[in-house]
Scaffold this motif. Structure first.
Motif, PDB file in Angstrom:
ATOM      1  N   MET A   1       0.680  -1.711  -0.257  1.00 29.43           N
ATOM      2  CA  MET A   1       0.072   0.094   0.003  1.00 29.43           C
ATOM      3  C   MET A   1       0.788   1.381   0.293  1.00 29.43           C
ATOM      4  O   MET A   1       1.445   1.756   0.250  1.00 29.43           O
ATOM      5  CB  MET A   1      -0.655  -0.338   0.532  1.00 29.43           C
ATOM      6  CG  MET A   1      -1.713   0.797   1.117  1.00 29.43           C
ATOM      7  SD  MET A   1      -3.351   0.605   2.735  1.00 29.43           S
ATOM      8  CE  MET A   1      -3.012  -0.859   3.622  1.00 29.43           C
ATOM      9  N   LYS A   2       1.106   1.462  -0.971  1.00 28.03           N
ATOM     10  CA  LYS A   2       1.643   2.831  -1.361  1.00 28.03           C
ATOM     11  C   LYS A   2       1.371   4.568  -0.784  1.00 28.03           C
ATOM     12  O   LYS A   2       1.684   5.458   0.020  1.00 28.03           O
ATOM     13  CB  LYS A   2       2.024   3.096  -2.941  1.00 28.03           C
ATOM     14  CG  LYS A   2       3.276   2.331  -3.139  1.00 28.03           C
ATOM     15  CD  LYS A   2       3.655   2.136  -4.171  1.00 28.03           C
ATOM     16  CE  LYS A   2       4.779   0.830  -4.392  1.00 28.03           C
ATOM     17  NZ  LYS A   2       5.849   1.374  -5.613  1.00 28.03           N
ATOM     18  N   ASN A   3       0.025   4.983  -0.959  1.00 32.81           N
ATOM     19  CA  ASN A   3      -0.663   5.714  -1.004  1.00 32.81           C
ATOM     20  C   ASN A   3      -2.156   4.575  -0.763  1.00 32.81           C
ATOM     21  O   ASN A   3      -2.826   5.122  -0.573  1.00 32.81           O
ATOM     22  CB  ASN A   3      -1.043   6.644  -2.520  1.00 32.81           C
ATOM     23  CG  ASN A   3       0.452   6.439  -3.260  1.00 32.81           C
ATOM     24  OD1 ASN A   3       0.754   7.894  -2.505  1.00 32.81           O
ATOM     25  ND2 ASN A   3       0.827   6.874  -4.037  1.00 32.81           N
ATOM     26  N   ILE A   4      -1.964   6.711   1.109  1.00 34.40           N
ATOM     27  CA  ILE A   4      -3.414   6.540   0.874  1.00 34.40           C
ATOM     28  C   ILE A   4      -3.908   7.863   1.579  1.00 34.40           C
ATOM     29  O   ILE A   4      -3.428   8.727   2.223  1.00 34.40           O
ATOM     30  CB  ILE A   4      -2.923   6.070   2.598  1.00 34.40           C
ATOM     31  CG1 ILE A   4      -2.629   4.507   3.363  1.00 34.40           C
ATOM     32  CG2 ILE A   4      -4.326   6.064   3.961  1.00 34.40           C
ATOM     33  CD1 ILE A   4      -2.236   4.167   4.185  1.00 34.40           C
ATOM     34  N   LEU A   5      -5.259   7.840   1.085  1.00 38.57           N
ATOM     35  CA  LEU A   5      -6.132   9.163   0.840  1.00 38.57           C
ATOM     36  C   LEU A   5      -7.417   9.444   2.270  1.00 38.57           C
ATOM     37  O   LEU A   5      -7.929   8.551   2.121  1.00 38.57           O
ATOM     38  CB  LEU A   5      -6.906   9.154  -0.063  1.00 38.57           C
ATOM     39  CG  LEU A   5      -8.032  10.607  -0.139  1.00 38.57           C
ATOM     40  CD1 LEU A   5      -6.629  12.002  -0.723  1.00 38.57           C
ATOM     41  CD2 LEU A   5      -8.615  10.242  -1.234  1.00 38.57           C
ATOM     42  N   VAL A   6      -6.853  10.272   2.774  1.00 36.40           N
ATOM     43  CA  VAL A   6      -8.358  10.663   4.518  1.00 36.40           C
ATOM     44  C   VAL A   6      -8.610  11.760   4.043  1.00 36.40           C
ATOM     45  O   VAL A   6      -8.061  12.266   3.580  1.00 36.40           O
ATOM     46  CB  VAL A   6      -7.241  10.215   6.048  1.00 36.40           C
ATOM     47  CG1 VAL A   6      -6.333  11.304   6.064  1.00 36.40           C
ATOM     48  CG2 VAL A   6      -8.856  10.390   6.561  1.00 36.40           C
ATOM     49  N   THR A   7     -10.131  11.370   4.294  1.00 32.54           N
ATOM     50  CA  THR A   7     -11.253  12.745   4.201  1.00 32.54           C
ATOM     51  C   THR A   7     -11.514  13.070   5.308  1.00 32.54           C
ATOM     52  O   THR A   7     -11.937  12.480   5.811  1.00 32.54           O
ATOM     53  CB  THR A   7     -12.159  12.188   2.980  1.00 32.54           C
ATOM     54  OG1 THR A   7     -12.908  11.327   3.396  1.00 32.54           O
ATOM     55  CG2 THR A   7     -11.367  11.971   1.932  1.00 32.54           C
ATOM     56  N   ILE A   8     -11.234  14.362   5.425  1.00 33.68           N
ATOM     57  CA  ILE A   8     -11.176  14.927   6.699  1.00 33.68           C
ATOM     58  C   ILE A   8     -12.667  15.826   6.563  1.00 33.68           C
ATOM     59  O   ILE A   8     -12.323  16.794   5.970  1.00 33.68           O
ATOM     60  CB  ILE A   8     -10.332  15.140   7.506  1.00 33.68           C
ATOM     61  CG1 ILE A   8      -9.946  16.417   6.741  1.00 33.68           C
ATOM     62  CG2 ILE A   8      -9.245  14.721   7.640  1.00 33.68           C
ATOM     63  CD1 ILE A   8      -8.628  17.027   8.068  1.00 33.68           C
ATOM     64  N   ILE A 108      -8.907   4.923   0.740  1.00 39.09           N
ATOM     65  CA  ILE A 108      -9.928   5.899   1.094  1.00 39.09           C
ATOM     66  C   ILE A 108      -9.824   5.823   2.556  1.00 39.09           C
ATOM     67  O   ILE A 108     -10.812   4.629   3.066  1.00 39.09           O
ATOM     68  CB  ILE A 108     -10.542   6.292  -0.126  1.00 39.09           C
ATOM     69  CG1 ILE A 108      -9.984   5.919  -1.049  1.00 39.09           C
ATOM     70  CG2 ILE A 108     -11.599   7.011   0.187  1.00 39.09           C
ATOM     71  CD1 ILE A 108     -11.291   6.081  -2.263  1.00 39.09           C
ATOM     72  N   ILE A 109      -9.312   6.515   3.505  1.00 41.00           N
ATOM     73  CA  ILE A 109      -9.832   6.414   4.630  1.00 41.00           C
ATOM     74  C   ILE A 109     -11.272   7.973   5.001  1.00 41.00           C
ATOM     75  O   ILE A 109     -11.256   8.964   4.243  1.00 41.00           O
ATOM     76  CB  ILE A 109      -9.204   6.829   5.870  1.00 41.00           C
ATOM     77  CG1 ILE A 109      -7.669   5.255   5.572  1.00 41.00           C
ATOM     78  CG2 ILE A 109     -10.231   6.606   7.518  1.00 41.00           C
ATOM     79  CD1 ILE A 109      -6.673   5.257   6.284  1.00 41.00           C
ATOM     80  N   ILE A 138     -11.811   1.023   0.646  1.00 43.03           N
ATOM     81  CA  ILE A 138     -12.163   2.383   1.368  1.00 43.03           C
ATOM     82  C   ILE A 138     -12.085   1.485   2.992  1.00 43.03           C
ATOM     83  O   ILE A 138     -13.324   0.285   3.808  1.00 43.03           O
ATOM     84  CB  ILE A 138     -13.742   2.962   1.357  1.00 43.03           C
ATOM     85  CG1 ILE A 138     -14.426   2.623   0.267  1.00 43.03           C
ATOM     86  CG2 ILE A 138     -14.711   3.555   2.272  1.00 43.03           C
ATOM     87  CD1 ILE A 138     -13.792   4.522  -0.295  1.00 43.03           C
ATOM     88  N   LEU A 139     -12.078   2.388   4.826  1.00 44.87           N
ATOM     89  CA  LEU A 139     -12.387   1.937   5.299  1.00 44.87           C
ATOM     90  C   LEU A 139     -13.083   3.632   5.850  1.00 44.87           C
ATOM     91  O   LEU A 139     -12.482   4.397   5.698  1.00 44.87           O
ATOM     92  CB  LEU A 139     -10.907   2.818   5.560  1.00 44.87           C
ATOM     93  CG  LEU A 139     -10.645   1.897   7.522  1.00 44.87           C
ATOM     94  CD1 LEU A 139     -11.289   0.647   7.903  1.00 44.87           C
ATOM     95  CD2 LEU A 139      -9.092   2.518   7.749  1.00 44.87           C
TER      96      LEU A 139
END
Length: 145
Positions: A1-8, A108-109, A138-139
């Protein structure tokens, strides 16, 4: 897993999401992207921008949000997780999906708050829409009651 996007969302509960994102990014040595979706510019959705006070207020809000994203990214970088903050204007679901694809996100978190029946019926659920439309895993993190 190289890239994690977290939306806030700046709702006071973003630290819960950032903690989860940090733990995963740290464990997998992933790059972390912290993204906030700002409401579209009034001109974008067909309304006049309004008086100068409204435009100045909007500009200050975006500047403050951008500064907060930089602060969160700095904190993560200090803890040895490569992180960048993104402030993007747009429609929530399509913007998240478009940016996730652009960033080659492996995950995607997103957060989920409990809402009542009428809220769900009228507004809907971002997490449900993401799950239904995303081809990227998606998490969903429950943000409390």
């Amino acid at each position: 897993m190289k890239n994690i996007l977290v939306t806030i969302d700046f709702n006071g509960k973003e630290r819960i999401l950032l903690k989860q994102a940090y733990e995963l990014a740290s464990a997998f040595h992933s790059k972390l992207w912290i993204m906030h979706i700002a409401a579209p510019d009034p001109d974008f959705v067909g309304y006049d921008a309004g008086p100068i006070e409204v435009r100045n207020s909007r500009a200050k809000e975006l500047k403050d949000e951008h500064a907060k994203l930089r602060e969160y990214a700095f904190e993560m970088n200090e803890r040895h997780v490569e992180t960048e903050g993104l402030l993007v204007e747009g429609v929530t679901i399509s913007t998240i999906l478009k940016e996730a694809e652009r960033l080659n996100a492996d995950l995607i978190i997103s957060g989920r708050e409990k809402h009542g029946f009428f809220y769900k019926a009228i507004i809907g659920s971002t997490s449900s829409q993401l799950i239904g439309e995303s081809k990227i895993p998606i998490l969903i993190v429950l943000l409390g009651d």
